[in-house]
Scaffold this motif. Structure first.
Motif, PDB file in Angstrom:
ATOM      1  N   ARG A  81      16.858  50.211  52.408  1.00 14.45           N
ATOM      2  CA  ARG A  81      17.267  51.201  53.411  1.00 14.45           C
ATOM      3  C   ARG A  81      18.781  51.417  53.445  1.00 14.45           C
ATOM      4  N   CYS A  82      19.562  50.405  53.098  1.00 11.25           N
ATOM      5  CA  CYS A  82      21.022  50.572  53.121  1.00 11.25           C
ATOM      6  C   CYS A  82      21.585  50.910  51.748  1.00 11.25           C
ATOM      7  N   SER A  83      20.814  50.695  50.671  1.00 15.20           N
ATOM      8  CA  SER A  83      21.323  50.942  49.318  1.00 15.20           C
ATOM      9  C   SER A  83      20.874  52.267  48.726  1.00 15.20           C
ATOM     10  N   LEU A  84      19.754  52.796  49.184  1.00 18.78           N
ATOM     11  CA  LEU A  84      19.180  53.998  48.583  1.00 18.78           C
ATOM     12  C   LEU A  84      19.285  55.184  49.533  1.00 18.78           C
ATOM     13  N   VAL A  85      19.447  56.357  48.977  1.00 20.93           N
ATOM     14  CA  VAL A  85      19.382  57.588  49.761  1.00 20.93           C
ATOM     15  C   VAL A  85      17.971  58.132  49.563  1.00 20.93           C
ATOM     16  N   LEU A  86      17.173  58.043  50.625  1.00 10.66           N
ATOM     17  CA  LEU A  86      15.760  58.422  50.564  1.00 10.66           C
ATOM     18  C   LEU A  86      15.475  59.531  51.563  1.00 10.66           C
ATOM     19  N   ASP A  87      14.580  60.436  51.178  1.00 17.36           N
ATOM     20  CA  ASP A  87      14.119  61.392  52.172  1.00 17.36           C
ATOM     21  C   ASP A  87      13.029  60.707  53.003  1.00 17.36           C
ATOM     22  N   GLU A  88      12.563  61.387  54.038  1.00 23.04           N
ATOM     23  CA  GLU A  88      11.561  60.803  54.940  1.00 23.04           C
ATOM     24  C   GLU A  88      10.302  60.363  54.212  1.00 23.04           C
ATOM     25  N   GLY A  89       9.840  61.206  53.291  1.00 20.77           N
ATOM     26  CA  GLY A  89       8.612  60.896  52.559  1.00 20.77           C
ATOM     27  C   GLY A  89       8.769  59.693  51.647  1.00 20.77           C
ATOM     28  N   GLU A  90       9.900  59.595  50.954  1.00 20.24           N
ATOM     29  CA  GLU A  90      10.146  58.446  50.079  1.00 20.24           C
ATOM     30  C   GLU A  90      10.245  57.159  50.894  1.00 20.24           C
ATOM     31  N   ASP A  91      10.957  57.221  52.025  1.00 16.55           N
ATOM     32  CA  ASP A  91      11.090  56.048  52.879  1.00 16.55           C
ATOM     33  C   ASP A  91       9.726  55.603  53.398  1.00 16.55           C
ATOM     34  N   ALA A  92       8.930  56.534  53.865  1.00 10.15           N
ATOM     35  CA  ALA A  92       7.597  56.201  54.376  1.00 10.15           C
ATOM     36  C   ALA A  92       6.729  55.610  53.274  1.00 10.15           C
ATOM     37  N   PHE A  93       6.774  56.219  52.092  1.00  8.29           N
ATOM     38  CA  PHE A  93       5.974  55.734  50.973  1.00  8.29           C
ATOM     39  C   PHE A  93       6.364  54.297  50.619  1.00  8.29           C
ATOM     40  N   LEU A  94       7.660  54.044  50.468  1.00 10.70           N
ATOM     41  CA  LEU A  94       8.111  52.705  50.097  1.00 10.70           C
ATOM     42  C   LEU A  94       7.807  51.685  51.193  1.00 10.70           C
ATOM     43  N   THR A  95       7.914  52.079  52.450  1.00 11.69           N
ATOM     44  CA  THR A  95       7.575  51.185  53.555  1.00 11.69           C
ATOM     45  C   THR A  95       6.113  50.777  53.485  1.00 11.69           C
ATOM     46  N   LEU A  96       5.232  51.746  53.226  1.00 12.25           N
ATOM     47  CA  LEU A  96       3.796  51.458  53.144  1.00 12.25           C
ATOM     48  C   LEU A  96       3.451  50.678  51.880  1.00 12.25           C
ATOM     49  N   VAL A 113       4.665  61.918  57.343  1.00 12.90           N
ATOM     50  CA  VAL A 113       5.678  62.534  56.479  1.00 12.90           C
ATOM     51  C   VAL A 113       5.400  62.299  54.995  1.00 12.90           C
ATOM     52  N   LEU A 114       4.279  61.681  54.671  1.00 14.40           N
ATOM     53  CA  LEU A 114       3.984  61.370  53.273  1.00 14.40           C
ATOM     54  C   LEU A 114       3.666  62.595  52.431  1.00 14.40           C
ATOM     55  N   GLY A 115       2.978  63.535  52.977  1.00 17.96           N
ATOM     56  CA  GLY A 115       2.454  64.629  52.167  1.00 17.96           C
ATOM     57  C   GLY A 115       1.101  64.213  51.616  1.00 17.96           C
ATOM     58  N   GLU A 116       0.320  65.187  51.220  1.00 16.35           N
ATOM     59  CA  GLU A 116      -1.065  64.922  50.805  1.00 16.35           C
ATOM     60  C   GLU A 116      -1.158  64.035  49.566  1.00 16.35           C
ATOM     61  N   ARG A 117      -0.316  64.277  48.566  1.00 19.53           N
ATOM     62  CA  ARG A 117      -0.387  63.507  47.319  1.00 19.53           C
ATOM     63  C   ARG A 117      -0.058  62.042  47.549  1.00 19.53           C
ATOM     64  N   ARG A 118       1.054  61.769  48.239  1.00 17.93           N
ATOM     65  CA  ARG A 118       1.437  60.379  48.486  1.00 17.93           C
ATOM     66  C   ARG A 118       0.464  59.697  49.438  1.00 17.93           C
ATOM     67  N   LEU A 119      -0.076  60.426  50.403  1.00 14.37           N
ATOM     68  CA  LEU A 119      -1.058  59.842  51.309  1.00 14.37           C
ATOM     69  C   LEU A 119      -2.275  59.373  50.517  1.00 14.37           C
ATOM     70  N   GLY A 120      -2.729  60.182  49.571  1.00 11.31           N
ATOM     71  CA  GLY A 120      -3.858  59.775  48.728  1.00 11.31           C
ATOM     72  C   GLY A 120      -3.564  58.504  47.951  1.00 11.31           C
ATOM     73  N   VAL A 121      -2.354  58.402  47.418  1.00  8.68           N
ATOM     74  CA  VAL A 121      -1.948  57.206  46.667  1.00  8.68           C
ATOM     75  C   VAL A 121      -1.971  55.984  47.583  1.00  8.68           C
ATOM     76  N   VAL A 122      -1.406  56.107  48.775  1.00  7.40           N
ATOM     77  CA  VAL A 122      -1.359  54.989  49.721  1.00  7.40           C
ATOM     78  C   VAL A 122      -2.768  54.600  50.160  1.00  7.40           C
TER      79      VAL A 122
END
Length: 164
Positions: A81-96, A113-122
């Motif tokens: 969270r302090c080293s990377l510049v992430l958008d909301e979807g990337e942050d949510a994906f990596l958190t999950l 905020v994942l979006g349909e594609r990332r939600l399916g992956v999670v």
């Protein structure tokens, strides 16, 4: 640190003897020796593709050389969270994904905020945590349409009457 591409090259091409296998293949091989959560997390990262394709993410998460490769989840979690510049979807994906690798409390609003594609992956990764799907031949499982029952391997058609 040099990273190989995550995605394979053209179909039918075999790597040369001097070529290192793809990072995705090496991570998958490493994950086979790990617990179900880490296997699911690695599979999710590889399937999603975009996040792991980022050099800054790989440099923080993946430790590799010619002899070995692995995901350093604790280092990544402490710094991403302090080293990377992430958008909301990337942050949510990596958190999950991190919560899949090592279970922890995660606010479910992250899925918004994942979006349909990332939600399916999670969701596929989370389904792996529940174990394999039950066999239709296990006791107590509905076996209509299997084996030597009527229908010979096909599901029976159910007709639902419409409104009168």
């Amino acid at each position: 640190m040099t990273h190989r591409p995550v995605l394979p090259g053209p179909a039918g091409t075999a790597p040369s003897r001097n070529e290192t296998p793809l990072l995705s293949d090496r991570l998958t091989e490493w994950a086979r020796t790990r617990g179900v959560g880490e296997r699911a997390a690695v599979a999710a990262l590889i399937e999603e593709g975009d996040v792991l394709a980022r050099g800054d993410v790989r440099d923080l998460l993946v430790v590799e050389n010619r002899a070995f490769v692995f995901c350093d989840w604790s280092r990544f979690e402490a710094r991403y969270r302090c080293s990377l510049v992430l958008d909301e979807g990337e942050d949510a994906f990596l958190t999950l994904v991190l919560a899949t690798a090592f279970p922890r409390l995660v606010p479910l609003w992250k899925v918004e905020v994942l979006g349909e594609r990332r939600l399916g992956v999670v969701l596929r990764a989370l389904a792996c945590l529940g174990g394999p799907p039950p066999s239709p031949w296990e006791p107590g499982h509905d076996v209509r349409g299997y084996g030597d029952r009527p229908g010979r391997g096909r599901r029976e058609r159910v007709v639902v009457p419409g409104p009168r």
